[in-house]
Design a protein around this motif. Structure first.
Motif, PDB file in Angstrom:
ATOM      1  N   TYR A   8       0.979  -1.110  -0.175  1.00 49.11           N
ATOM      2  CA  TYR A   8      -0.045   0.025   0.024  1.00 49.11           C
ATOM      3  C   TYR A   8       0.842   1.237   0.045  1.00 49.11           C
ATOM      4  CZ  TYR A   8      -3.074   3.782   1.545  1.00 49.11           C
ATOM      5  OH  TYR A   8      -4.003   4.731   1.655  1.00 49.11           O
ATOM      6  N   LEU A   9       0.700   2.001  -1.209  1.00 54.20           N
ATOM      7  CA  LEU A   9       1.750   3.118  -1.070  1.00 54.20           C
ATOM      8  C   LEU A   9       0.691   4.398  -1.064  1.00 54.20           C
ATOM      9  CD1 LEU A   9       3.880   2.219  -4.231  1.00 54.20           C
ATOM     10  CD2 LEU A   9       4.570   1.979  -1.870  1.00 54.20           C
ATOM     11  N   PRO A  10       1.148   5.459  -0.249  1.00 55.93           N
ATOM     12  CA  PRO A  10       0.442   6.661  -0.370  1.00 55.93           C
ATOM     13  C   PRO A  10       0.086   7.253  -1.702  1.00 55.93           C
ATOM     14  CG  PRO A  10       2.391   6.792   1.276  1.00 55.93           C
ATOM     15  CD  PRO A  10       2.429   5.650   0.380  1.00 55.93           C
ATOM     16  N   GLU A  11      -1.044   8.081  -1.603  1.00 62.24           N
ATOM     17  CA  GLU A  11      -1.569   8.657  -2.795  1.00 62.24           C
ATOM     18  C   GLU A  11      -0.293   9.375  -3.677  1.00 62.24           C
ATOM     19  OE1 GLU A  11      -5.169  11.787  -4.140  1.00 62.24           O
ATOM     20  OE2 GLU A  11      -4.084  11.802  -2.287  1.00 62.24           O
ATOM     21  N   LYS A  12       0.484  10.200  -3.104  1.00 58.70           N
ATOM     22  CA  LYS A  12       1.281  10.955  -3.700  1.00 58.70           C
ATOM     23  C   LYS A  12       2.827  10.324  -3.768  1.00 58.70           C
ATOM     24  CE  LYS A  12      -1.291  15.133  -2.740  1.00 58.70           C
ATOM     25  NZ  LYS A  12      -1.132  16.417  -2.274  1.00 58.70           N
ATOM     26  N   TYR A  13       2.900   9.036  -3.484  1.00 55.78           N
ATOM     27  CA  TYR A  13       4.320   8.455  -3.401  1.00 55.78           C
ATOM     28  C   TYR A  13       5.054   8.583  -4.560  1.00 55.78           C
ATOM     29  CZ  TYR A  13       7.592   4.859  -3.794  1.00 55.78           C
ATOM     30  OH  TYR A  13       8.688   3.792  -4.113  1.00 55.78           O
ATOM     31  N   THR A  64      15.773  15.287  -4.381  1.00 56.93           N
ATOM     32  CA  THR A  64      15.127  14.749  -5.225  1.00 56.93           C
ATOM     33  C   THR A  64      15.898  13.656  -5.665  1.00 56.93           C
ATOM     34  OG1 THR A  64      14.028  16.667  -5.989  1.00 56.93           O
ATOM     35  CG2 THR A  64      14.314  14.916  -7.708  1.00 56.93           C
ATOM     36  N   ALA A  65      17.416  13.928  -5.746  1.00 56.43           N
ATOM     37  CA  ALA A  65      18.099  12.940  -6.058  1.00 56.43           C
ATOM     38  C   ALA A  65      18.158  11.409  -5.457  1.00 56.43           C
ATOM     39  CB  ALA A  65      19.637  13.305  -6.078  1.00 56.43           C
ATOM     40  N   THR A  66      17.771  11.510  -4.208  1.00 59.16           N
ATOM     41  CA  THR A  66      17.692  10.314  -3.207  1.00 59.16           C
ATOM     42  C   THR A  66      16.202   9.640  -3.504  1.00 59.16           C
ATOM     43  OG1 THR A  66      18.679  11.626  -1.692  1.00 59.16           O
ATOM     44  CG2 THR A  66      17.939   9.597  -1.162  1.00 59.16           C
ATOM     45  N   ALA A  67      15.256  10.349  -4.196  1.00 57.39           N
ATOM     46  CA  ALA A  67      14.314   9.868  -4.164  1.00 57.39           C
ATOM     47  C   ALA A  67      13.503   9.456  -5.585  1.00 57.39           C
ATOM     48  CB  ALA A  67      12.883  10.811  -3.815  1.00 57.39           C
ATOM     49  N   ASP A  68      14.377   8.600  -6.058  1.00 58.40           N
ATOM     50  CA  ASP A  68      14.198   8.071  -7.512  1.00 58.40           C
ATOM     51  C   ASP A  68      13.464   6.887  -7.478  1.00 58.40           C
ATOM     52  OD1 ASP A  68      14.638   7.155 -10.135  1.00 58.40           O
ATOM     53  OD2 ASP A  68      16.678   6.154 -10.032  1.00 58.40           O
ATOM     54  N   ARG A  69      12.126   7.108  -7.234  1.00 62.95           N
ATOM     55  CA  ARG A  69      11.047   6.280  -7.255  1.00 62.95           C
ATOM     56  C   ARG A  69      11.078   5.026  -8.491  1.00 62.95           C
ATOM     57  NH1 ARG A  69      10.266   7.276  -1.946  1.00 62.95           N
ATOM     58  NH2 ARG A  69       8.788   9.017  -1.636  1.00 62.95           N
ATOM     59  N   VAL A 118       4.867  11.024  -7.163  1.00 60.26           N
ATOM     60  CA  VAL A 118       4.976  12.433  -7.444  1.00 60.26           C
ATOM     61  C   VAL A 118       5.599  13.234  -6.886  1.00 60.26           C
ATOM     62  CG1 VAL A 118       2.993  12.217  -9.056  1.00 60.26           C
ATOM     63  CG2 VAL A 118       2.716  12.927  -6.672  1.00 60.26           C
ATOM     64  N   ASN A 119       6.070  12.804  -5.250  1.00 63.04           N
ATOM     65  CA  ASN A 119       6.813  13.693  -4.464  1.00 63.04           C
ATOM     66  C   ASN A 119       7.948  13.142  -4.038  1.00 63.04           C
ATOM     67  OD1 ASN A 119       6.151  12.057  -2.235  1.00 63.04           O
ATOM     68  ND2 ASN A 119       4.504  13.465  -1.713  1.00 63.04           N
ATOM     69  N   ASN A 120       8.777  13.857  -3.095  1.00 62.73           N
ATOM     70  CA  ASN A 120       9.932  13.337  -2.665  1.00 62.73           C
ATOM     71  C   ASN A 120      10.082  12.886  -1.017  1.00 62.73           C
ATOM     72  OD1 ASN A 120      11.249  13.898  -5.050  1.00 62.73           O
ATOM     73  ND2 ASN A 120      11.621  15.777  -4.566  1.00 62.73           N
ATOM     74  N   ARG A 121       8.815  12.697  -0.703  1.00 62.22           N
ATOM     75  CA  ARG A 121       8.723  12.350   0.953  1.00 62.22           C
ATOM     76  C   ARG A 121       9.175  11.326   1.294  1.00 62.22           C
ATOM     77  NH1 ARG A 121       6.162  15.155   4.572  1.00 62.22           N
ATOM     78  NH2 ARG A 121       5.145  16.426   3.151  1.00 62.22           N
TER      79      ARG A 121
END
Length: 333
Positions: free
Chosen positions: A51-56, A322-327, A58-61
């Motif tokens: 289960y991933l949050p809605e904005k997983y 952002t560089a760390t959050a390469d989804r 599209v954001n860097n959280r």
């Protein structure tokens, strides 16, 4: 004239309903079922659901992570299907009762989350290797302060065992109707039906020595008090396996050691009806511990590693570069 008035008011009602609908709709998390991950602990890939949050995507959280374990003979989809946990998460997040989080649900069959000859290295694989691999895959590596574990029945046993033995890994653990029992003196302590449900995970034939060695109560004796996870226990007062006895015994032991713990004895049996209801309060408990661990240390670390944190408030202290959050693309396609 009368028909014209009816049409007019019907139109007004439709417009009002359309205006209200966006206010009442729940945000929808992303549910991904039937994934496989390769772990060195296992010969075959391990199945899991997410289960991933809605904005997983599209954001860097950096989101908190909950590992949610199923019960005896279950699968990675139990919590989604019978437990309807995605609907519960959507509602609690939309209503701002809890903050968005990632929930990982692995499959473990009848393994009792142990290392055994019969089922394989589930304690090593799920308890140690799996979180590291998953959080790397999700581009969402978190510290203990943002990681929790929970489960029902056999999964409650597994969650408590993982959390107590690796107390530096989880800030909180929740066990719903956990299948736990104090250490025993002989095999006669259990009825034949219970031995059958242990399914060879504690040796085949059942071994008292293995059971006591791998027991949650033994893990508690070895746990480090200074890093002990916040523990939430809940069980039905009509549990047909009598699991309220072991649950209460563990709670008493936790209290005698002055370890952070809470207990709920609720109205119900060993059923999904109870777990669908009780997971809500377990999620609220876990979320409260994530919040409690948001400290000045976290804020200081963010300021030291980034030059764009001016004005970051307590609700945004988990933003990562952002560089760390390469989804991972396959999760977000």
């Amino acid at each position: 004239m009368r028909n014209a008035l009816k049409l007019f008011f019907a139109g007004i009602g439709t417009i009002c309903f359309g205006m209200l609908w966006p206010l009442t709709a729940f945000a929808q998390g992303l549910v991904i079922k039937g994934q496989n991950v390769t772990l060195s602990s296992f010969k075959n890939p391990l199945e899991y659901s997410l289960y991933l949050p809605e904005k997983y995507c599209v954001n860097n959280r950096l989101y908190p992570v909950l590992y949610l374990l199923h019960g005896y003979g279950g699968s990675h989809e139990d919590w989604l299907k019978a437990g309807q946990v995605a609907k519960t998460l959507d509602r609690l997040i939309a209503d701002k009762v809890i903050n968005p989080l990632i929930v990982v649900m692995p499959a473990a069959g009848k393994s009792w989350y142990l290392n055994s000859e019969k089922y394989g290295a589930f304690q090593s694989g799920l308890g140690q290797e799996f979180p590291v691999v998953m959080e790397d895959l999700l581009a969402n590596k978190v510290s203990k302060e943002k990681r929790a574990i929970a489960g029902l029945s056999m999964g409650g046993y597994g969650a408590l065992k993982f959390a107590f033995e690796k107390s530096g890994n989880y800030v909180a653990v929740a066990a719903l109707s956990p299948a736990i029992f104090p250490n025993i003196d002989s095999v006669d302590s259990f009825k034949p039906v219970q031995i059958k449900l242990f399914a060879g995970a504690f040796g085949d034939p059942f071994s008292v020595e293995i059971f006591n060695r791998e027991n949650v109560f033994t893990a508690l004796q070895r746990a480090k008090p200074e890093s002990f996870p916040h523990t939430y226990l809940t069980v039905g007062d009509d549990d047909w396996f009598g699991l309220y006895e072991g649950t209460f015994a563990l709670y008493k032991e936790l209290k005698s050691r002055k370890l952070p713990s809470e207990l709920r004895i609720t109205n119900g049996n060993h059923t999904w009806k109870l777990w669908r209801e009780e997971i809500e309060q377990a999620l609220v408990f876990i979320d409260s511990k994530f919040k409690a661990e948001k400290s000045e240390k976290t804020q200081k670390l963010l300021k030291e590693t980034r030059d764009d944190t001016a004005g970051v408030n307590s609700e945004n202290n988990n933003i990562i570069p952002t560089a760390t959050a390469d989804r991972n693309s396959f999760l977000c396609s």
